[in-house]
Design a protein around this motif. Structure first.
Motif, PDB file in Angstrom:
ATOM      1  N   ALA A 149      26.068  23.080 -15.361  1.00 11.88           N
ATOM      2  CA  ALA A 149      25.604  22.444 -16.594  1.00 11.88           C
ATOM      3  C   ALA A 149      24.108  22.134 -16.543  1.00 11.88           C
ATOM      4  CB  ALA A 149      26.389  21.166 -16.840  1.00 11.88           C
ATOM      5  N   THR A 150      23.578  21.828 -15.373  1.00 17.47           N
ATOM      6  CA  THR A 150      22.181  21.416 -15.226  1.00 17.47           C
ATOM      7  C   THR A 150      21.212  22.584 -15.260  1.00 17.47           C
ATOM      8  OG1 THR A 150      22.798  19.441 -13.986  1.00 17.47           O
ATOM      9  CG2 THR A 150      20.555  20.264 -13.660  1.00 17.47           C
ATOM     10  N   THR A 151      21.531  23.665 -14.595  1.00 17.49           N
ATOM     11  CA  THR A 151      20.600  24.790 -14.462  1.00 17.49           C
ATOM     12  C   THR A 151      20.100  25.316 -15.805  1.00 17.49           C
ATOM     13  OG1 THR A 151      21.645  25.371 -12.368  1.00 17.49           O
ATOM     14  CG2 THR A 151      20.244  27.042 -13.380  1.00 17.49           C
ATOM     15  N   PRO A 152      20.945  25.536 -16.809  1.00 12.58           N
ATOM     16  CA  PRO A 152      20.442  26.041 -18.096  1.00 12.58           C
ATOM     17  C   PRO A 152      19.546  25.043 -18.846  1.00 12.58           C
ATOM     18  CG  PRO A 152      22.822  26.339 -17.952  1.00 12.58           C
ATOM     19  CD  PRO A 152      22.407  25.492 -16.790  1.00 12.58           C
ATOM     20  N   VAL A 153      19.530  23.795 -18.427  1.00 13.47           N
ATOM     21  CA  VAL A 153      18.627  22.799 -19.002  1.00 13.47           C
ATOM     22  C   VAL A 153      17.326  22.763 -18.192  1.00 13.47           C
ATOM     23  CG1 VAL A 153      18.300  20.323 -19.431  1.00 13.47           C
ATOM     24  CG2 VAL A 153      20.526  21.388 -19.881  1.00 13.47           C
ATOM     25  N   LEU A 154      17.473  22.682 -16.874  1.00 11.49           N
ATOM     26  CA  LEU A 154      16.331  22.493 -15.982  1.00 11.49           C
ATOM     27  C   LEU A 154      15.404  23.705 -15.907  1.00 11.49           C
ATOM     28  CD1 LEU A 154      14.825  20.827 -13.825  1.00 11.49           C
ATOM     29  CD2 LEU A 154      16.408  21.798 -12.139  1.00 11.49           C
ATOM     30  N   MET A 155      15.947  24.880 -15.704  1.00 11.34           N
ATOM     31  CA  MET A 155      15.089  26.044 -15.448  1.00 11.34           C
ATOM     32  C   MET A 155      14.256  26.459 -16.671  1.00 11.34           C
ATOM     33  SD  MET A 155      15.445  26.142 -12.300  1.00 11.34           S
ATOM     34  CE  MET A 155      14.295  27.463 -12.015  1.00 11.34           C
ATOM     35  N   PRO A 156      14.820  26.525 -17.884  1.00 13.07           N
ATOM     36  CA  PRO A 156      13.963  26.827 -19.042  1.00 13.07           C
ATOM     37  C   PRO A 156      12.904  25.739 -19.264  1.00 13.07           C
ATOM     38  CG  PRO A 156      16.249  27.236 -19.605  1.00 13.07           C
ATOM     39  CD  PRO A 156      16.237  26.530 -18.271  1.00 13.07           C
ATOM     40  N   LEU A 157      13.267  24.496 -19.013  1.00 11.31           N
ATOM     41  CA  LEU A 157      12.316  23.394 -19.152  1.00 11.31           C
ATOM     42  C   LEU A 157      11.167  23.551 -18.159  1.00 11.31           C
ATOM     43  CD1 LEU A 157      11.560  20.675 -20.419  1.00 11.31           C
ATOM     44  CD2 LEU A 157      13.003  19.584 -18.685  1.00 11.31           C
TER      45      LEU A 157
ATOM     46  N   GLU B  95      17.771  16.388 -20.558  1.00  9.64           N
ATOM     47  CA  GLU B  95      16.569  17.212 -20.630  1.00  9.64           C
ATOM     48  C   GLU B  95      15.321  16.327 -20.630  1.00  9.64           C
ATOM     49  OE1 GLU B  95      14.395  20.531 -23.478  1.00  9.64           O
ATOM     50  OE2 GLU B  95      16.491  20.027 -23.834  1.00  9.64           O
ATOM     51  N   GLU B  96      15.375  15.232 -21.364  1.00 11.29           N
ATOM     52  CA  GLU B  96      14.214  14.335 -21.436  1.00 11.29           C
ATOM     53  C   GLU B  96      13.904  13.719 -20.064  1.00 11.29           C
ATOM     54  OE1 GLU B  96      10.875  12.927 -22.652  1.00 11.29           O
ATOM     55  OE2 GLU B  96      12.112  14.238 -23.890  1.00 11.29           O
ATOM     56  N   ALA B  97      14.929  13.328 -19.332  1.00 13.67           N
ATOM     57  CA  ALA B  97      14.712  12.752 -17.996  1.00 13.67           C
ATOM     58  C   ALA B  97      14.099  13.800 -17.063  1.00 13.67           C
ATOM     59  CB  ALA B  97      16.022  12.227 -17.428  1.00 13.67           C
ATOM     60  N   PHE B  98      14.601  15.035 -17.137  1.00 15.79           N
ATOM     61  CA  PHE B  98      14.016  16.101 -16.308  1.00 15.79           C
ATOM     62  C   PHE B  98      12.575  16.385 -16.743  1.00 15.79           C
ATOM     63  CE2 PHE B  98      18.441  17.654 -15.188  1.00 15.79           C
ATOM     64  CZ  PHE B  98      18.324  17.353 -13.842  1.00 15.79           C
ATOM     65  N   ARG B  99      12.312  16.338 -18.026  1.00 19.89           N
ATOM     66  CA  ARG B  99      10.954  16.569 -18.537  1.00 19.89           C
ATOM     67  C   ARG B  99       9.997  15.529 -17.944  1.00 19.89           C
ATOM     68  NH1 ARG B  99       8.975  19.293 -22.653  1.00 19.89           N
ATOM     69  NH2 ARG B  99      11.018  19.617 -23.602  1.00 19.89           N
ATOM     70  N   GLU B 100      10.373  14.265 -18.024  1.00 20.34           N
ATOM     71  CA  GLU B 100       9.526  13.193 -17.484  1.00 20.34           C
ATOM     72  C   GLU B 100       9.299  13.380 -15.984  1.00 20.34           C
ATOM     73  OE1 GLU B 100      11.085   9.350 -18.533  1.00 20.34           O
ATOM     74  OE2 GLU B 100      11.177   9.876 -20.666  1.00 20.34           O
ATOM     75  N   LEU B 101      10.358  13.701 -15.278  1.00 17.63           N
ATOM     76  CA  LEU B 101      10.276  13.890 -13.837  1.00 17.63           C
ATOM     77  C   LEU B 101       9.345  15.046 -13.471  1.00 17.63           C
ATOM     78  CD1 LEU B 101      11.575  12.808 -11.184  1.00 17.63           C
ATOM     79  CD2 LEU B 101      13.262  14.619 -11.441  1.00 17.63           C
ATOM     80  N   LEU B 102       9.548  16.194 -14.122  1.00 18.27           N
ATOM     81  CA  LEU B 102       8.716  17.368 -13.821  1.00 18.27           C
ATOM     82  C   LEU B 102       7.257  17.143 -14.212  1.00 18.27           C
ATOM     83  CD1 LEU B 102      11.121  20.291 -14.805  1.00 18.27           C
ATOM     84  CD2 LEU B 102      10.538  19.507 -12.500  1.00 18.27           C
ATOM     85  N   GLU B 103       7.021  16.477 -15.319  1.00 17.67           N
ATOM     86  CA  GLU B 103       5.647  16.187 -15.717  1.00 17.67           C
ATOM     87  C   GLU B 103       4.980  15.249 -14.711  1.00 17.67           C
ATOM     88  OE1 GLU B 103       6.129  14.819 -19.767  1.00 17.67           O
ATOM     89  OE2 GLU B 103       5.886  16.859 -20.561  1.00 17.67           O
ATOM     90  N   GLU B 104       5.712  14.259 -14.231  1.00 17.41           N
ATOM     91  CA  GLU B 104       5.189  13.334 -13.226  1.00 17.41           C
ATOM     92  C   GLU B 104       4.884  14.077 -11.932  1.00 17.41           C
ATOM     93  OE1 GLU B 104       7.001   9.858 -10.382  1.00 17.41           O
ATOM     94  OE2 GLU B 104       7.687   9.897 -12.480  1.00 17.41           O
ATOM     95  N   TRP B 105       5.809  14.914 -11.491  1.00 17.21           N
ATOM     96  CA  TRP B 105       5.608  15.643 -10.236  1.00 17.21           C
ATOM     97  C   TRP B 105       4.478  16.645 -10.371  1.00 17.21           C
ATOM     98  CZ3 TRP B 105      11.300  16.818  -8.342  1.00 17.21           C
ATOM     99  CH2 TRP B 105      11.904  15.616  -7.984  1.00 17.21           C
ATOM    100  N   LYS B 106       4.343  17.237 -11.557  1.00 18.64           N
ATOM    101  CA  LYS B 106       3.259  18.199 -11.788  1.00 18.64           C
ATOM    102  C   LYS B 106       1.903  17.476 -11.698  1.00 18.64           C
ATOM    103  CE  LYS B 106       1.691  21.635 -15.100  1.00 18.64           C
ATOM    104  NZ  LYS B 106       1.932  22.290 -16.388  1.00 18.64           N
ATOM    105  N   GLN B 107       1.827  16.268 -12.217  1.00 17.68           N
ATOM    106  CA  GLN B 107       0.601  15.472 -12.163  1.00 17.68           C
ATOM    107  C   GLN B 107       0.230  15.149 -10.717  1.00 17.68           C
ATOM    108  OE1 GLN B 107      -1.085  13.958 -14.975  1.00 17.68           O
ATOM    109  NE2 GLN B 107       0.134  15.218 -16.334  1.00 17.68           N
ATOM    110  N   GLY B 108       1.254  14.943  -9.904  1.00 17.30           N
ATOM    111  CA  GLY B 108       1.022  14.548  -8.509  1.00 17.30           C
ATOM    112  C   GLY B 108       0.553  15.685  -7.613  1.00 17.30           C
TER     113      GLY B 108
END
Length: 157
Positions: A86-94, A143-156
């Motif tokens: 269930a997670t992969t089709p949300v996480l990978m395109p994001l 999706e929103e939680a993964f978005r926030e997480l990936l954006e934060e990690w990308k900034q770091g």
């Protein structure tokens, strides 16, 4: 009694033939796979052509990245995990939309990863910086939680 033995033999031969054909087909599908393994679990074989499972990282590749102190985000998953499916089709395109590279580590094929990276459940997303783990997210998420997480990690990075 003779008829039962004949029918039983026919059924046994049919099941044997079916098992052989399935095994042969799986072997053909697994040839030249991105895992560099001679045989794969059928659950992994079913994902070989799935666009969401094309950024696979092998254990030795991950070790090299960590030894070189490269920043890396790794998605630890199992093809038999319902939450991962269930997670992969949300996480990978994001991740693609955000231009964040997320490597995928298949724990079904490389079981030492459970121990080597202290994975207690799947899915698990781990952020490595300078060769060390700096953040982790375990379990499914929105999706929103993964978005926030990936954006934060990308900034770091």
């Amino acid at each position: 009694m003779k008829k039962i033995l004949i029918f039983g033999s026919i059924i046994l031969v049919l099941f044997g033939t079916l098992a052989f054909v399935t095994s042969y087909q799986n072997k053909q599908k697994a040839e030249g796979n991105m895992y560099n393994k001679a045989s794969l679990d059928p659950a992994t074989i079913s994902l070989l052509d799935d666009a969401n499972y094309q950024n696979i990282i092998l254990p030795e590749e991950l070790e090299t990245k960590l030894e070189k102190k490269e920043d890396t985000i790794v998605y630890f998953f199992s093809p038999k995990c319902d939450h991962c499916i269930a997670t992969t089709p949300v996480l990978m395109p994001l991740a693609n939309d955000l231009d964040v590279e997320v490597k995928q580590f298949n724990l079904l094929e490389f079981e030492d990863g459970w121990r080597d990276y202290n994975i207690t459940g799947t899915p698990t997303l781990v952020h490595f910086q300078d060769g060390e783990e700096v953040a982790r997210s375990e379990g499914s998420n929105t999706e929103e939680a993964f978005r926030e997480l990936l954006e934060e990690w990308k900034q770091g990075e």
